[in-house]
Design a protein around this motif. Structure first.
Motif, mmCIF file in Angstrom:
data_model
loop_
_atom_site.group_PDB
_atom_site.id
_atom_site.type_symbol
_atom_site.label_atom_id
_atom_site.label_comp_id
_atom_site.label_asym_id
_atom_site.label_seq_id
_atom_site.Cartn_x
_atom_site.Cartn_y
_atom_site.Cartn_z
ATOM 1 N N PHE A 25 0.621 -0.643 -0.238
ATOM 2 C CA PHE A 25 -0.396 -0.572 0.372
ATOM 3 C C PHE A 25 0.652 1.772 0.052
ATOM 4 C CE2 PHE A 25 -2.335 -3.167 2.216
ATOM 5 C CZ PHE A 25 -3.190 -3.299 1.149
ATOM 6 N N PRO A 26 1.206 1.670 -1.271
ATOM 7 C CA PRO A 26 2.629 2.984 -0.672
ATOM 8 C C PRO A 26 1.063 3.993 -0.857
ATOM 9 C CG PRO A 26 1.616 2.295 -3.610
ATOM 10 C CD PRO A 26 0.783 1.158 -2.043
ATOM 11 N N GLY A 27 2.149 5.018 -0.092
ATOM 12 C CA GLY A 27 1.848 6.168 0.716
ATOM 13 C C GLY A 27 1.979 7.356 -0.921
ATOM 14 N N GLU A 28 1.751 7.325 -1.834
ATOM 15 C CA GLU A 28 1.610 7.844 -3.092
ATOM 16 C C GLU A 28 1.793 7.272 -3.896
ATOM 17 O OE1 GLU A 28 4.119 11.607 -2.819
ATOM 18 O OE2 GLU A 28 6.360 9.797 -3.342
ATOM 19 N N LEU A 29 0.891 7.757 -5.424
ATOM 20 C CA LEU A 29 1.500 7.250 -7.310
ATOM 21 C C LEU A 29 2.767 6.881 -7.220
ATOM 22 C CD1 LEU A 29 -1.635 8.061 -8.364
ATOM 23 C CD2 LEU A 29 -1.274 6.465 -7.989
ATOM 24 N N PRO A 30 3.366 6.689 -7.882
ATOM 25 C CA PRO A 30 4.688 6.177 -8.493
ATOM 26 C C PRO A 30 4.933 7.498 -9.566
ATOM 27 C CG PRO A 30 4.132 4.293 -9.024
ATOM 28 C CD PRO A 30 2.660 5.062 -8.222
ATOM 29 N N SER A 31 5.641 7.992 -9.604
ATOM 30 C CA SER A 31 5.881 8.528 -11.179
ATOM 31 C C SER A 31 6.869 7.744 -12.226
ATOM 32 C CB SER A 31 7.188 9.711 -11.111
ATOM 33 O OG SER A 31 8.565 9.423 -10.982
ATOM 34 N N LEU A 32 6.441 7.517 -13.630
ATOM 35 C CA LEU A 32 6.551 6.924 -14.466
ATOM 36 C C LEU A 32 7.854 7.316 -15.417
ATOM 37 C CD1 LEU A 32 3.263 5.540 -15.612
ATOM 38 C CD2 LEU A 32 4.906 4.959 -14.018
ATOM 39 N N HIS A 33 8.902 6.746 -15.075
ATOM 40 C CA HIS A 33 10.665 6.837 -16.201
ATOM 41 C C HIS A 33 9.678 6.183 -17.769
ATOM 42 C CE1 HIS A 33 13.419 8.853 -17.641
ATOM 43 N NE2 HIS A 33 14.083 7.287 -17.699
ATOM 44 N N ILE A 34 9.613 7.292 -19.115
ATOM 45 C CA ILE A 34 9.345 6.323 -19.808
ATOM 46 C C ILE A 34 11.052 6.258 -20.535
ATOM 47 C CG2 ILE A 34 8.534 6.419 -22.351
ATOM 48 C CD1 ILE A 34 6.362 7.922 -21.673
ATOM 49 N N ALA A 35 11.941 4.737 -20.621
ATOM 50 C CA ALA A 35 13.051 4.318 -20.762
ATOM 51 C C ALA A 35 13.030 4.245 -22.738
ATOM 52 C CB ALA A 35 13.664 2.694 -20.692
ATOM 53 N N GLY A 36 12.025 4.391 -23.488
ATOM 54 C CA GLY A 36 11.523 4.048 -24.614
ATOM 55 C C GLY A 36 10.938 3.050 -25.231
ATOM 56 N N PRO A 37 10.723 2.341 -26.765
ATOM 57 C CA PRO A 37 10.251 1.106 -26.944
ATOM 58 C C PRO A 37 10.747 0.356 -26.484
ATOM 59 C CG PRO A 37 10.519 2.699 -29.028
ATOM 60 C CD PRO A 37 11.400 2.995 -27.416
ATOM 61 N N LEU A 38 9.466 -0.679 -26.083
ATOM 62 C CA LEU A 38 10.223 -2.502 -25.375
ATOM 63 C C LEU A 38 10.844 -3.058 -27.132
ATOM 64 C CD1 LEU A 38 9.461 -4.083 -23.675
ATOM 65 C CD2 LEU A 38 7.121 -4.818 -25.413
ATOM 66 N N PRO A 39 11.819 -3.142 -26.250
ATOM 67 C CA PRO A 39 12.781 -3.916 -27.074
ATOM 68 C C PRO A 39 11.990 -5.619 -28.245
ATOM 69 C CG PRO A 39 13.894 -3.545 -25.077
ATOM 70 C CD PRO A 39 12.423 -2.839 -24.795
ATOM 71 N N LEU A 40 11.772 -5.847 -27.142
ATOM 72 C CA LEU A 40 11.314 -7.131 -27.727
ATOM 73 C C LEU A 40 10.128 -6.972 -29.025
ATOM 74 C CD1 LEU A 40 11.166 -10.486 -27.267
ATOM 75 C CD2 LEU A 40 9.066 -10.344 -25.681
ATOM 76 N N ALA A 41 9.374 -5.907 -29.332
ATOM 77 C CA ALA A 41 8.795 -5.220 -30.150
ATOM 78 C C ALA A 41 9.372 -5.756 -31.783
ATOM 79 C CB ALA A 41 8.275 -4.039 -30.121
ATOM 80 N N ALA A 42 10.146 -6.187 -31.260
ATOM 81 C CA ALA A 42 10.891 -6.127 -33.045
ATOM 82 C C ALA A 42 11.218 -7.614 -33.854
ATOM 83 C CB ALA A 42 12.225 -5.257 -33.152
ATOM 84 N N GLU A 43 10.297 -7.842 -32.192
ATOM 85 C CA GLU A 43 10.912 -9.977 -32.564
ATOM 86 C C GLU A 43 9.372 -9.936 -33.503
ATOM 87 O OE1 GLU A 43 12.436 -12.006 -29.109
ATOM 88 O OE2 GLU A 43 13.905 -10.449 -29.165
ATOM 89 N N LEU A 44 8.156 -9.135 -33.819
ATOM 90 C CA LEU A 44 6.802 -9.469 -33.259
ATOM 91 C C LEU A 44 5.960 -8.785 -34.570
ATOM 92 C CD1 LEU A 44 6.063 -9.166 -29.705
ATOM 93 C CD2 LEU A 44 6.396 -11.395 -31.264
ATOM 94 N N PRO A 45 7.125 -8.268 -36.032
ATOM 95 C CA PRO A 45 6.641 -7.507 -36.569
ATOM 96 C C PRO A 45 4.908 -8.476 -37.552
ATOM 97 C CG PRO A 45 8.415 -9.244 -37.964
ATOM 98 C CD PRO A 45 8.312 -9.093 -35.946
ATOM 99 N N TYR A 46 4.452 -9.638 -37.689
ATOM 100 C CA TYR A 46 3.662 -10.340 -38.196
ATOM 101 C C TYR A 46 2.765 -10.501 -37.358
ATOM 102 C CZ TYR A 46 7.993 -11.504 -42.012
ATOM 103 O OH TYR A 46 8.208 -11.216 -42.273
ATOM 104 N N GLY A 47 2.772 -11.008 -35.862
ATOM 105 C CA GLY A 47 2.192 -10.693 -35.428
ATOM 106 C C GLY A 47 1.327 -10.212 -34.731
ATOM 107 N N ARG A 48 2.285 -8.667 -35.031
ATOM 108 C CA ARG A 48 1.488 -7.188 -34.087
ATOM 109 C C ARG A 48 0.764 -6.878 -35.931
ATOM 110 N NH1 ARG A 48 2.997 -2.980 -35.968
ATOM 111 N NH2 ARG A 48 2.425 -1.053 -35.182
ATOM 112 N N ASP A 49 1.728 -7.427 -36.819
ATOM 113 C CA ASP A 49 0.663 -6.825 -38.137
ATOM 114 C C ASP A 49 -1.180 -7.737 -38.223
ATOM 115 O OD1 ASP A 49 2.567 -5.081 -39.179
ATOM 116 O OD2 ASP A 49 2.992 -6.441 -40.049
#
Length: 271
Positions: A25-49
Motif C-alpha cells: 500500500f504505497p503512500g503515493e503514486l509512483p512517477s513513471l519514467h519512459i525508457a523507450g520502445p519495448l525491445p521485444l516488439a521488434a521480434e513480433l512484426p507479423y503477429g503485430r500486423d
C-alpha cells in the motif's frame, strides 16, 4: 492502519495466491519514467500486423501502453518506475506467444456514500481479457506518443478511465488509500484507489461503453455479490482490500447489512 494493511496483504495473498499478488500500500503514486520502445516488439512484426488489422476491422484504438521494465520493482514500492512503450497490437501478439506483459494500469473502487452503493464494471463479451466478468473500474496508463498527449500520471489515468467506462467526469480530489498488485493471469500491474468518492448528484451521468456496463451494488447486497461467481480475481481482491481498510469513502457508522466493513471482510476472507 499499518497493522490493518499488513493483515490485509497477508490474507489476500494467501486467498488469491495463484491469481493476484498484493505488493503493498504505497503512500503515493509512483512517477513513471519512459525508457523507450519495448525491445521485444521488434521480434513480433507479423503477429503485430495481424492484430493491427483486427483492431482496425473492429474500429478499436491501437493505443500505446506502458510495460514495466521489471515487475519485481513493485515489491519495493519505489517512488518511480521504469517503463517501456508498446502499442496494443504488440501487447496482443505478446499474449498470443504466451507472454504476460506487465502493463501499468489504474483501478478504483467507486463509492457513493449518500446512495450507499459502490460502482463496479461488467466487462463486455468483446473484452481482450476476462470477458463478461465483474471488475472494478479502470484500465491501462496511456503514455504520451506523437500527436497524443497521453496521461500525465496514474491519477490522470483513473479519471480518464472512469469517464470512459462510466460517463462520470470526476475531478481530482484527496486521494484515498492506494494498493499496488499484479494480476498473475495477465501480468497487469494495478494501482488501485480504494474508495474514490462519487457525489450522488453526478450519478445521473452514469452510462456504459463498448468495454462493458456499470453495475451499482448496494451496501446491503455486497456480501451476496462478493460471494457469487463471475469475478475477475483482482477486482474481488480490490473490493475486499477496501473493506479491510474500513471502506474509505463511506459515511461514519455506515454498515453493510448489519456488519461493519471489517466484519464483512472477516466473513468473506478464508481464515
Amino acid at each position: 492502519m499499518q497493522n490493518q494493511k499488513a493483515r490485509c496483504q497477508a490474507l489476500l495473498n494467501s486467498r488469491f495466491a495463484s491469481e493476484v499478488e498484493i505488493f503493498g500500500f504505497p503512500g503515493e503514486l509512483p512517477s513513471l519514467h519512459i525508457a523507450g520502445p519495448l525491445p521485444l516488439a521488434a521480434e513480433l512484426p507479423y503477429g503485430r500486423d495481424a492484430h493491427c488489422k483486427r483492431l482496425q476491422q473492429l474500429q478499436r484504438p491501437n493505443e500505446l501502453h506502458a510495460l514495466l521494465a521489471s515487475a519485481a520493482e513493485c515489491r519495493q514500492l519505489p517512488p518511480s518506475l521504469n517503463v517501456y512503450t508498446a502499442d496494443f497490437a504488440t501487447v496482443c501478439a505478446l499474449r498470443e506467444q504466451g507472454h504476460k506483459p506487465p502493463i501499468v494500469s489504474a483501478c478504483a473502487v467507486l463509492v457513493c456514500a449518500d446512495k450507499r452503493e459502490i460502482m463496479l464494471h461488467r466487462r463486455s463479451a468483446e473484452s481482450a481479457t476476462a470477458p463478461n466478468t465483474l471488475h472494478t473500474i479502470g484500465g491501462a496508463y496511456l503514455p504520451p506518443s506523437p500527436g497524443e498527449p497521453g496521461d500525465s500520471g496514474l491519477e490522470d489515468t483513473i479519471l480518464r478511465e472512469i469517464h470512459e467506462e462510466t460517463g462520470l467526469a470526476l475531478q481530482a480530489r484527496a486521494l484515498p488509500p492506494l494498493m499496488c498488485s499484479q494480476e498473475l493471469a495477465t501480468g497487469f500491474i494495478q494501482f488501485t484507489f480504494l474508495g474514490l468518492a462519487v457525489p450522488a448528484a453526478e450519478l445521473e451521468q452514469l452510462r456504459g461503453s463498448w468495454e462493458g456496463k456499470v453495475v451499482s451494488v448496494g451496501y446491503d447486497d455486497l456480501h451476496e455479490t462478493l460471494a457469487a461467481p463471475g469475478w475477475v480475481a483482482s477486482g474481488k481482491a480490490q473490493v475486499l482490500a477496501w473493506l479491510a481498510l474500513g471502506a474509505p469513502g463511506i459515511h461514519a457508522g455506515q454498515q453493510f447489512g448489519a456488519l461493519s466493513p471489517a466484519q464483512l471482510f472477516d466473513t468473506l476472507h478464508p481464515l
